[in-house]
Design an enzyme around this catalytic site. Sequence first.
Site, short mmCIF file in Angstrom:
data_model
loop_
_atom_site.label_atom_id
_atom_site.label_comp_id
_atom_site.label_asym_id
_atom_site.label_seq_id
_atom_site.Cartn_x
_atom_site.Cartn_y
_atom_site.Cartn_z
N THR A 66 0.85 -1.19 0.00
CA THR A 66 0.00 0.00 0.00
C THR A 66 0.88 1.24 0.00
O THR A 66 2.11 1.12 -0.14
CB THR A 66 -1.02 -0.07 1.16
OG1 THR A 66 -1.94 1.00 1.01
CG2 THR A 66 -0.38 -0.02 2.53
N LYS A 70 3.47 1.09 -3.94
CA LYS A 70 2.89 0.38 -5.09
C LYS A 70 3.73 0.49 -6.37
O LYS A 70 3.77 -0.43 -7.17
CB LYS A 70 1.47 0.87 -5.36
CG LYS A 70 0.50 0.44 -4.29
CD LYS A 70 -0.92 0.80 -4.64
CE LYS A 70 -1.84 0.43 -3.48
NZ LYS A 70 -3.24 0.71 -3.77
N ASP A 106 -6.25 -3.61 -8.07
CA ASP A 106 -7.03 -2.40 -7.79
C ASP A 106 -8.03 -2.07 -8.90
O ASP A 106 -9.13 -1.60 -8.63
CB ASP A 106 -6.10 -1.19 -7.58
CG ASP A 106 -5.43 -1.20 -6.22
OD1 ASP A 106 -5.99 -1.77 -5.27
OD2 ASP A 106 -4.34 -0.60 -6.10
N GLY A 135 -1.21 6.59 -7.86
CA GLY A 135 -1.29 5.15 -8.14
C GLY A 135 -2.73 4.67 -8.30
O GLY A 135 -3.04 3.86 -9.18
P1 ATR Z 1 -2.60 6.92 -4.33
O1 ATR Z 1 -1.58 5.88 -4.64
O2 ATR Z 1 -3.58 6.49 -3.27
O3 ATR Z 1 -3.27 7.47 -5.56
P2 ATR Z 1 -0.85 9.18 -4.28
O4 ATR Z 1 -0.06 8.60 -5.38
O5 ATR Z 1 -0.12 9.81 -3.12
O6 ATR Z 1 -1.81 8.10 -3.62
O7 ATR Z 1 -1.87 10.25 -4.93
C1 ATR Z 1 -2.64 11.12 -4.16
C2 ATR Z 1 -3.49 12.00 -5.08
O8 ATR Z 1 -4.24 12.91 -4.26
C3 ATR Z 1 -2.69 12.84 -6.05
O9 ATR Z 1 -3.42 12.99 -7.25
C4 ATR Z 1 -2.58 14.17 -5.29
O10 ATR Z 1 -2.37 15.29 -6.10
P3 ATR Z 1 -0.84 15.76 -6.46
O11 ATR Z 1 -0.40 14.85 -7.55
O12 ATR Z 1 -0.98 17.16 -6.87
O13 ATR Z 1 -0.04 15.57 -5.19
C5 ATR Z 1 -3.95 14.24 -4.68
N1 ATR Z 1 -3.98 15.17 -3.55
C6 ATR Z 1 -3.51 14.95 -2.30
N2 ATR Z 1 -3.71 16.05 -1.52
C7 ATR Z 1 -4.30 16.98 -2.32
C8 ATR Z 1 -4.77 18.33 -2.11
N3 ATR Z 1 -4.65 18.93 -0.92
N4 ATR Z 1 -5.34 18.97 -3.16
C9 ATR Z 1 -5.47 18.36 -4.37
N5 ATR Z 1 -5.06 17.10 -4.61
C10 ATR Z 1 -4.48 16.42 -3.61
#
Ligand code: ATR
Length: 275
Positions: A66, A70, A106, A135
């Site tokens: 997780t 990933k 997923d 991811g």
């Molecule tokens: P996962 O593997 O669960 O997708 P991740 O790769 O960390 O986790 O992705 C998190 C997503 O949430 C990303 O699209 C992130 O946007 P950024 O690429 O700009 O970081 C988005 N995200 C997290 N916090 C955010 C915020 N405060 N506002 C807008 N988007 C956010």
Amino acid sequence: MSESFIKAAVVGHPVKHSKSPLIHGYWIEKYGLKGSYGAVDLAPEELESGIRRLVEEEGYSGFNLTVPHKEAGLRLCDEIDETARRIGAVNTLVVKGGKIRGMNTDSQGFLLNIEQNSPGFSFAGKTVLVLGAGGAAKAVIGGLRDRGAGRIILSNRTRDKAEALAAVTPGIEVVAWDGKENALSGVDLLVNTTTLGMTGQPPLEIDLEALPYTALVNDIVYAPLMTPLLQAAQARGNPVVTGIGMLLHQARPAFHAWFGVMPEVTKELEDMVLR
Ligand code: ATR
């Protein structure tokens, strides 16, 4: 089905919040299997050595990966299945004969959740707006392409990440995060794959006015179950699907790969995970 004791675990950083031990533990007991499923916290720099140690010294034969492992997990694999390769991320590792096979369940979890909870919804030819480019978004987009979605529109706070994803995935249109509302008209499915709306995170700010009332709205965040996005969508009459089913359905093929039993997603399991 193997008669030996099978050890599996979810590996993340942090990992305490993970619901996976609850889900797999429930199934191990329900199907009367000999095995265990734990949670192991490994920082990114110790992922590879940690997994090797768990396999070689502690006899583990299965892992879920997780956040944030990933994508890095691909490097641990001797073999990577087609779906995981296409998505560019693994969430399941299967150890057999000293070799590690990487899978990604997923996409399947995302698709089955929608198909089970919105019967009659068909992805084919539909216009989908995906928020986020991490991811989880990769897995969602992989699933949408498998089902023949017509138009995929992607919006992410960090536009470069959306552009990078679009560059390797033909047919994706990128729209600015600030202008995502402009893409809402004509959308059949809106999916939030960002962490916004999760307990402890800010809500996803989006004005749904231009969204057709028939559009299905799905959030992959499941804590809380009814995120501010889903509440707003439901209040204006849109059908909604929560994120819990994706979590439960992604776990099924992983459990099958380790234990040889395809487990069932039941209301009892869902209630237990949500408690
Ligand atoms: P996962 O593997 O669960 O997708 P991740 O790769 O960390 O986790 O992705 C998190 C997503 O949430 C990303 O699209 C992130 O946007 P950024 O690429 O700009 O970081 C988005 N995200 C997290 N916090 C955010 C915020 N405060 N506002 C807008 N988007 C956010």
